[in-house]
Design an enzyme around this catalytic site. Structure first.
Site, PDB file in Angstrom:
ATOM      1  N   HIS A 104       0.860  -1.184   0.000  1.00 36.21           N
ATOM      2  CA  HIS A 104       0.000   0.000   0.000  1.00 36.21           C
ATOM      3  C   HIS A 104       0.893   1.229   0.000  1.00 36.21           C
ATOM      4  CE1 HIS A 104      -3.814   2.166   0.730  1.00 36.21           C
ATOM      5  NE2 HIS A 104      -3.016   3.032   1.357  1.00 36.21           N
ATOM      6  N   CYS A 105       0.818   2.019  -1.075  1.00 37.91           N
ATOM      7  CA  CYS A 105       1.669   3.203  -1.222  1.00 37.91           C
ATOM      8  C   CYS A 105       0.896   4.432  -0.749  1.00 37.91           C
ATOM      9  CB  CYS A 105       2.095   3.360  -2.679  1.00 37.91           C
ATOM     10  SG  CYS A 105       3.185   4.780  -2.956  1.00 37.91           S
ATOM     11  N   PRO A 106       1.353   5.126   0.284  1.00 37.60           N
ATOM     12  CA  PRO A 106       0.618   6.314   0.735  1.00 37.60           C
ATOM     13  C   PRO A 106       0.719   7.479  -0.236  1.00 37.60           C
ATOM     14  CG  PRO A 106       2.650   6.062   1.985  1.00 37.60           C
ATOM     15  CD  PRO A 106       2.521   4.839   1.147  1.00 37.60           C
TER      16      PRO A 106
ATOM     17  N   ASN B 194      -1.839   6.846  -2.636  1.00 40.44           N
ATOM     18  CA  ASN B 194      -3.121   6.743  -1.932  1.00 40.44           C
ATOM     19  C   ASN B 194      -3.919   5.551  -2.455  1.00 40.44           C
ATOM     20  OD1 ASN B 194      -5.202   7.412  -0.159  1.00 40.44           O
ATOM     21  ND2 ASN B 194      -6.192   8.754  -1.646  1.00 40.44           N
ATOM     22  N   ASN B 195      -3.246   4.449  -2.675  1.00 40.05           N
ATOM     23  CA  ASN B 195      -3.925   3.267  -3.169  1.00 40.05           C
ATOM     24  C   ASN B 195      -3.019   2.063  -2.939  1.00 40.05           C
ATOM     25  OD1 ASN B 195      -5.867   1.670  -4.300  1.00 40.05           O
ATOM     26  ND2 ASN B 195      -5.681   2.506  -6.368  1.00 40.05           N
TER      27      ASN B 195
END
Length: 266
Positions: free
Chosen positions: A191-193, A196-197
């Site tokens: 999950h890559c902040p 945002n996904n």
């Protein structure tokens, strides 16, 4: 490898120094102008991609749930990180175009080629980032069922259909539960902040394209910075052309060594 003649870059710098009588105007005013331009450029980019999702109808049907029509994680921290990413992309474009390329090349054919190339890379990076953020990463639907081949194998082995403990849906092979989206994602990577996904089967290609365009734009801006430094520094006029070539080769080798992955041999 002949030494460069006196270019318009140094001439424009001297003309600016002569035009500005006080040192305060020379240092503070351009800095404030460039900072405001960078902020306005980043805010304008965020305004453009927010307009595509913030209409009342789309926002009502936007989310990461089972009934959402449009995909977007509404986590405030994730939206802030995604906006910061877009801000940095447009800020880099403003700085490179207005501080490096234009004072050096102007609107000559070289400057136009460099500007078009760099801005195209940044635009593709921004567009890939937006697509990776608003694309379903491969979340398992609520009524998902295993393929007939998989169901036959499970029946032969006497095993039940695997289900996710938290969502209660069918859990395909190589799928994992994402605590941020609260969905089971097929081929979940992480999950890559900043996007945002979650990065999964549906948006993995878009995420890799985003990284590729960012890497190419970083390399191009680094080359431009090194070229400006070699051209404008006083050390460059004192060293020979052969030493300049050796220095450039050493810098390139060092950058390649830093960017190369640490893969153990044997």
């Amino acid at each position: 490898f002949a030494p460069w003649p006196r270019s318009t870059f140094a001439a424009r710098l001297e003309s600016r120094r002569a035009a500005n009588s006080s040192p305060r105007d020379l240092s503070v005013a351009p800095m404030i102008g460039h900072a405001l331009g960078c902020i306005l450029g980043g805010c304008f980019s965020n305004f453009l991609w927010w307009c595509g999702r913030c209409s009342p109808r789309k926002w009502r049907h936007t989310g990461v749930g089972f009934r959402s029509r449009h995909w977007l994680n509404k986590n405030p921290c994730g939206l802030f990180c995604a906006s910061t990413t877009q801000f940095f992309i447009c800020g880099a474009g403003y700085i490179v175009n207005n501080i490096i390329v234009y004072p050096w090349f102007g609107f000559s054919w070289k400057g136009i080629v460099v500007m078009v190339t760099y801005n195209t890379l940044l635009f593709m990076a921004s567009f890939s980032h937006y697509q990776a953020m608003t694309t379903n990463p491969g979340a398992v639907p609520k009524n998902a069922e295993p393929l007939p081949k998989l169901s036959m194998e499970l029946k032969k082995q006497g095993k039940p259909v695997p289900k996710c403990r938290r969502t209660g849906t069918f859990k395909p092979p190589r799928s994992h539960y994402d605590s941020q989206l609260q969905r089971c994602v097929v081929r979940m990577d992480h999950h890559c902040p900043w996007v945002n996904n979650c990065v999964g089967l549906g948006n993995q290609k878009l995420f890799l394209l985003f990284l590729l365009y960012i890497m190419l734009s970083c390399w191009l801006s680094t080359v431009l910075l090194l070229a400006v430094w070699l051209k404008c520094s006083t050390i460059y006029r004192k060293i020979s052309p052969r030493k300049t070539v050796k220095i450039a080769a050493a810098v390139k080798a060092g950058l390649d060594a830093v960017s190369a992955p640490n893969i153990p041999l044997g």
